[in-house]
Design a protein around this motif. Structure first.
Motif, short mmCIF file in Angstrom:
data_model
loop_
_atom_site.label_atom_id
_atom_site.label_comp_id
_atom_site.label_asym_id
_atom_site.label_seq_id
_atom_site.Cartn_x
_atom_site.Cartn_y
_atom_site.Cartn_z
N LEU A 101 83.63 43.77 10.79
CA LEU A 101 83.74 42.48 11.06
C LEU A 101 84.74 42.35 11.97
CD1 LEU A 101 82.66 41.57 7.43
CD2 LEU A 101 81.52 41.15 9.38
N PHE A 102 85.88 42.66 11.68
CA PHE A 102 87.13 42.37 12.51
C PHE A 102 86.74 42.76 13.98
CE2 PHE A 102 91.01 43.41 14.84
CZ PHE A 102 91.89 42.63 14.34
N ALA A 103 86.41 43.99 14.37
CA ALA A 103 85.65 44.32 15.73
C ALA A 103 84.53 43.24 16.24
CB ALA A 103 85.19 45.71 15.67
N ALA A 104 83.83 42.95 15.37
CA ALA A 104 82.77 41.75 15.57
C ALA A 104 83.36 40.60 15.98
CB ALA A 104 81.65 41.64 14.38
N GLY A 105 84.34 39.95 15.19
CA GLY A 105 84.94 38.94 15.64
C GLY A 105 85.72 38.70 16.91
N TYR A 106 86.29 40.16 17.24
CA TYR A 106 87.05 40.28 18.43
C TYR A 106 85.78 40.11 19.79
CZ TYR A 106 89.56 43.12 21.78
OH TYR A 106 90.28 43.51 23.16
N LEU A 107 84.91 40.57 19.52
CA LEU A 107 83.63 40.57 20.61
C LEU A 107 83.19 39.21 20.66
CD1 LEU A 107 81.35 43.79 19.99
CD2 LEU A 107 83.09 43.17 21.69
N VAL A 108 83.11 38.35 19.37
CA VAL A 108 82.82 36.88 19.58
C VAL A 108 83.48 35.99 20.55
CG1 VAL A 108 82.46 34.78 18.27
CG2 VAL A 108 81.72 36.86 17.14
N THR A 109 84.90 36.48 20.39
CA THR A 109 85.73 35.80 21.26
C THR A 109 85.48 36.16 22.65
OG1 THR A 109 87.59 35.62 19.29
CG2 THR A 109 88.34 35.28 22.13
N TRP A 110 85.12 37.35 22.94
CA TRP A 110 85.28 37.79 24.20
C TRP A 110 83.83 37.19 24.86
CZ3 TRP A 110 87.87 39.24 28.18
CH2 TRP A 110 89.06 39.51 27.72
N GLY A 111 82.90 37.19 23.87
CA GLY A 111 81.56 36.52 24.11
C GLY A 111 81.65 35.32 24.69
N GLY A 112 82.35 34.39 23.90
CA GLY A 112 83.10 33.13 24.47
C GLY A 112 83.41 32.99 25.91
N ALA A 113 84.46 33.78 26.15
CA ALA A 113 85.03 33.95 27.37
C ALA A 113 83.89 34.35 28.49
CB ALA A 113 86.04 34.93 27.31
N GLY A 114 82.79 35.15 28.02
CA GLY A 114 81.83 35.23 29.02
C GLY A 114 80.93 34.18 29.20
N VAL A 115 80.55 33.31 28.26
CA VAL A 115 80.02 32.10 28.25
C VAL A 115 80.69 31.23 29.53
CG1 VAL A 115 79.01 30.14 27.38
CG2 VAL A 115 78.74 32.24 26.27
N LEU A 116 82.10 31.24 29.29
CA LEU A 116 82.96 30.27 30.02
C LEU A 116 83.00 30.70 31.60
CD1 LEU A 116 84.97 27.76 30.40
CD2 LEU A 116 86.81 29.46 29.73
N GLY A 187 89.72 38.99 13.48
CA GLY A 187 89.30 39.57 14.65
C GLY A 187 89.06 38.69 15.90
N MET A 188 88.54 37.39 15.57
CA MET A 188 88.47 36.50 16.57
C MET A 188 89.90 35.98 17.24
SD MET A 188 85.59 33.96 15.19
CE MET A 188 85.49 32.80 16.26
N LYS A 189 90.82 35.83 16.23
CA LYS A 189 92.18 35.62 16.71
C LYS A 189 92.76 36.60 17.57
CE LYS A 189 96.51 33.38 15.20
NZ LYS A 189 97.27 32.87 14.01
N ASN A 190 92.66 37.83 17.38
CA ASN A 190 92.98 38.94 18.00
C ASN A 190 92.33 38.85 19.29
OD1 ASN A 190 92.64 42.26 18.45
ND2 ASN A 190 94.62 41.48 17.83
N GLY A 191 91.07 38.69 19.17
CA GLY A 191 90.43 38.56 20.71
C GLY A 191 91.00 37.51 21.63
N ALA A 192 91.42 36.36 20.96
CA ALA A 192 92.06 35.32 21.72
C ALA A 192 93.20 35.85 22.36
CB ALA A 192 92.13 34.05 20.75
N TRP A 193 94.10 36.38 21.62
CA TRP A 193 95.08 36.76 22.19
C TRP A 193 95.19 37.88 23.54
CZ3 TRP A 193 99.54 34.65 22.11
CH2 TRP A 193 100.12 33.90 21.03
N CYS A 194 94.07 38.51 23.07
CA CYS A 194 93.59 39.77 24.28
C CYS A 194 92.80 38.87 25.59
CB CYS A 194 92.52 40.91 23.67
SG CYS A 194 92.07 42.20 24.62
#
Length: 276
Positions: A101-116, A187-194
């Protein structure tokens, strides 16, 4: 909020706790690397014959987003795996789902970056028409993007975001949330830093050819070096130098860049360039 059990927090600072956790969670690390491998295989299959160099067209939103998310898993899971392992070691909840779930949250953030990124490309195409065609401004915008990305490597914002990625213990302790929803949020917050750390490198990927497996692997390698090499300044300054060199070559002598597809040199019927 339930803090992690003290006996589950490895000692040390920087990357040391994450690497220690990785050694203690080799099965989880192997599974994340296997998922990354599957991502590479699927992405290569999907992107076959679609590389048309700088500013290659992105296709439809649904297709692009599916490829983008799998691409992020392929590119990022190896470098984020120690952080996921550290989270798994620190959590007092013995759920095998929590790290994923942590890894999935990380990908959710990167998915948002892809949409942007897709929205910016679509808006730019609508406003500027075919300005990103190679024979118009495409080459110059791509070169300028690489030079700007090199400059970002040396900024305080890059340094702050990379610091979070290279100090996962501090990030986890400061952002701890309990339960499955907490794992997803962290995971989403970690993705945001990434994203803050790597967005300029991703922009460079678009400028070199987002549908190119060669440049995808190249950028993934730079990201992994920055996040894991013990000599942090060597990694960031080295990355800046590489991006600057590529930017100058793209502006002055694009034929000298190995692996670069120059639009129009080998027409790709499957995909139209941005702005054509």
């Amino acid at each position: 909020m339930i803090a992690p059990s003290p006996d589950r927090v490895p000692g040390g600072t920087g990357l040391a706790p994450a690497f220690a956790a990785a050694r203690a969670r080799l099965g989880l690390i192997a599974l994340l690397f296997a998922l990354a491998g599957v991502g590479w295989w699927w992405t290569i299959d999907q992107m076959q014959g679609m590389d048309d160099g700088p500013w290659t067209g992105l296709g439809g939103l649904g297709w692009f987003l599916s490829v983008w998310v799998v691409m992020m898993a392929a590119m990022m899971f190896p470098s984020v795996a120690p952080t996921v392992a550290l989270y798994a070691r620190m959590t007092s909840e013995h759920s095998p789902l929590s790290p994923f779930l942590f890894a999935a949250g990380y990908l959710v953030t990167w998915g948002g970056a892809g949409v942007l990124a897709f929205a910016i490309a679509a808006a730019g195409d609508g406003i500027a028409g075919g300005v990103l065609s190679w024979d118009r401004a495409g080459r110059w915008v791509a070169g300028a993007t690489l030079v700007a990305a090199a400059g970002y490597e040396l900024t305080p914002l890059k340094d702050a975001c990379l610091g979070k990625c290279r100090s996962p213990l501090g990030f986890l302790l400061g952002s701890w949330r309990a339960g499955w929803s907490g794992a997803l949020q962290m995971g989403m917050k970690n993705g945001a830093w990434c994203v803050g750390c790597c967005w300029a490198l991703m922009a460079s990927l678009f400028a070199l050819g987002v549908m190119s497996v060669v440049w995808m692997a190249f950028v993934a390698g730079l990201i992994a070096v920055e996040k894991t090499l013990p000599w942090r300044r060597v990694a960031t300054y080295g990355t800046a130098a590489i991006l600057l060199t590529l930017g100058v070559l793209l502006l002055a002598a694009p034929d000298a860049i190995p692996g670069l597809t120059i639009p129009g040199s080998d027409p790709m019927p499957q995909m139209e360039p941005m702005g054509s």
